[in-house]
Design a protein around this motif. Structure first.
Motif, mmCIF file in Angstrom:
data_model
loop_
_atom_site.group_PDB
_atom_site.id
_atom_site.type_symbol
_atom_site.label_atom_id
_atom_site.label_comp_id
_atom_site.label_asym_id
_atom_site.label_seq_id
_atom_site.Cartn_x
_atom_site.Cartn_y
_atom_site.Cartn_z
ATOM 1 N N ALA A 15 0.819 -1.213 0.000
ATOM 2 C CA ALA A 15 0.000 0.000 0.000
ATOM 3 C C ALA A 15 0.851 1.261 0.000
ATOM 4 O O ALA A 15 0.381 2.324 -0.353
ATOM 5 N N LEU A 16 2.121 1.148 0.364
ATOM 6 C CA LEU A 16 2.976 2.326 0.398
ATOM 7 C C LEU A 16 3.278 2.878 -0.980
ATOM 8 O O LEU A 16 3.735 3.990 -1.117
ATOM 9 N N ALA A 17 3.020 2.111 -2.004
ATOM 10 C CA ALA A 17 3.274 2.595 -3.352
ATOM 11 C C ALA A 17 2.222 3.608 -3.797
ATOM 12 O O ALA A 17 2.378 4.278 -4.793
ATOM 13 N N ALA A 18 1.154 3.751 -3.037
ATOM 14 C CA ALA A 18 0.092 4.693 -3.375
ATOM 15 C C ALA A 18 0.626 6.117 -3.328
ATOM 16 O O ALA A 18 1.542 6.428 -2.584
ATOM 17 N N ALA A 19 0.034 6.968 -4.109
ATOM 18 C CA ALA A 19 0.468 8.358 -4.166
ATOM 19 C C ALA A 19 0.160 9.067 -2.857
ATOM 20 O O ALA A 19 -0.830 8.785 -2.198
ATOM 21 N N ALA A 20 1.027 9.983 -2.493
ATOM 22 C CA ALA A 20 0.820 10.795 -1.304
ATOM 23 C C ALA A 20 -0.305 11.783 -1.560
ATOM 24 O O ALA A 20 -0.558 12.162 -2.701
ATOM 25 N N PRO A 21 -0.989 12.228 -0.502
ATOM 26 C CA PRO A 21 -2.003 13.253 -0.684
ATOM 27 C C PRO A 21 -1.370 14.483 -1.333
ATOM 28 O O PRO A 21 -0.226 14.803 -1.073
ATOM 29 N N THR A 22 -2.125 15.131 -2.178
ATOM 30 C CA THR A 22 -1.592 16.296 -2.858
ATOM 31 C C THR A 22 -2.421 17.517 -2.520
ATOM 32 O O THR A 22 -3.503 17.423 -1.964
ATOM 33 N N GLY A 23 -1.913 18.632 -2.883
ATOM 34 C CA GLY A 23 -2.625 19.870 -2.652
ATOM 35 C C GLY A 23 -1.641 21.012 -2.654
ATOM 36 O O GLY A 23 -0.449 20.820 -2.471
ATOM 37 N N SER A 24 -2.148 22.206 -2.865
ATOM 38 C CA SER A 24 -1.248 23.344 -2.861
ATOM 39 C C SER A 24 -0.899 23.688 -1.425
ATOM 40 O O SER A 24 -1.655 23.424 -0.501
ATOM 41 N N GLY A 25 0.245 24.274 -1.264
ATOM 42 C CA GLY A 25 0.694 24.645 0.061
ATOM 43 C C GLY A 25 1.204 23.445 0.825
ATOM 44 O O GLY A 25 1.370 22.360 0.299
ATOM 45 N N GLY A 26 1.436 23.654 2.081
ATOM 46 C CA GLY A 26 1.972 22.581 2.902
ATOM 47 C C GLY A 26 3.487 22.553 2.834
ATOM 48 O O GLY A 26 4.118 23.128 1.953
ATOM 49 N N ALA A 27 4.056 21.856 3.778
ATOM 50 C CA ALA A 27 5.504 21.766 3.894
ATOM 51 C C ALA A 27 6.070 20.679 2.993
ATOM 52 O O ALA A 27 5.362 19.766 2.571
ATOM 53 N N THR A 28 7.349 20.785 2.726
ATOM 54 C CA THR A 28 8.091 19.733 2.035
ATOM 55 C C THR A 28 8.989 19.066 3.067
ATOM 56 O O THR A 28 9.749 19.744 3.765
ATOM 57 N N ILE A 29 8.876 17.744 3.174
ATOM 58 C CA ILE A 29 9.684 16.969 4.110
ATOM 59 C C ILE A 29 10.636 16.114 3.280
ATOM 60 O O ILE A 29 10.197 15.275 2.496
ATOM 61 N N THR A 30 11.931 16.341 3.450
ATOM 62 C CA THR A 30 12.945 15.584 2.718
ATOM 63 C C THR A 30 13.616 14.626 3.695
ATOM 64 O O THR A 30 14.117 15.048 4.737
#
Length: 150
Positions: A15-30
């Motif tokens: 299930a981890l291969a699923a796309a992450a939630p998307t949307g404008s804004g929000g932080a980027t975690i590297t």
């Protein structure tokens, strides 16, 4: 390590291969993952706010999942558009890319694993609180060391 604790360790799956939630804004975690012992298979990452299901992510609403090809040494994941909240990350080096954490004798993890804040594994996976970190509006970078028991 007790049998029950070992069985609970690393329940990350396909299930981890699923796309992450998307949307404008929000932080980027590297997230930089260090210590990969080889370039076999894939590395799976899951970032969740669900304290009760951690480190499980399969079917968790709002969980951010990602998969990348493994390479010896380091790999990097970038989660974008992350909403503010308290998160924890679980990693799996799925060396044979079969979508599950393989075990020796049904108990001991044969593949690598890691958790945010490099939370320690004692008699099973760490508690959410031990791996949790806060996300606000600022971008964040972190390093997680991959660990292997066998």
């Amino acid at each position: 390590m007790s049998r029950a604790a070992a069985l609970a360790l690393l329940p990350l799956g396909t299930a981890l291969a699923a796309a992450a939630p998307t949307g404008s804004g929000g932080a980027t975690i590297t997230v930089t993952v260090t210590g990969l012992r080889n370039a076999e298979g894939v590395v799976r990452a899951c970032m969740t706010t669900d304290e009760d299901r951690f480190p499980r992510c399969r079917g968790v609403p709002g969980a951010y999942g990602a998969t990348t090809e493994a390479q010896a040494g380091n790999v990097t994941f970038t989660f974008t558009g992350v909403k503010p909240g308290r998160y924890a990350i679980a990693l799996l080096h799925d060396e044979n890319a079969n979508g599950k954490a393989d075990r020796a004798l049904g108990m001991m993890p044969k593949e690598g694993f890691g958790f945010s804040r490099d939370a320690k594994v004692r008699m099973g996976p760490p508690r959410f609180a031990d791996a949790a970190f806060d996300v606000g509006s600022e971008n964040r970078a972190m390093t997680i060391n991959m660990r292997y028991m066998l």
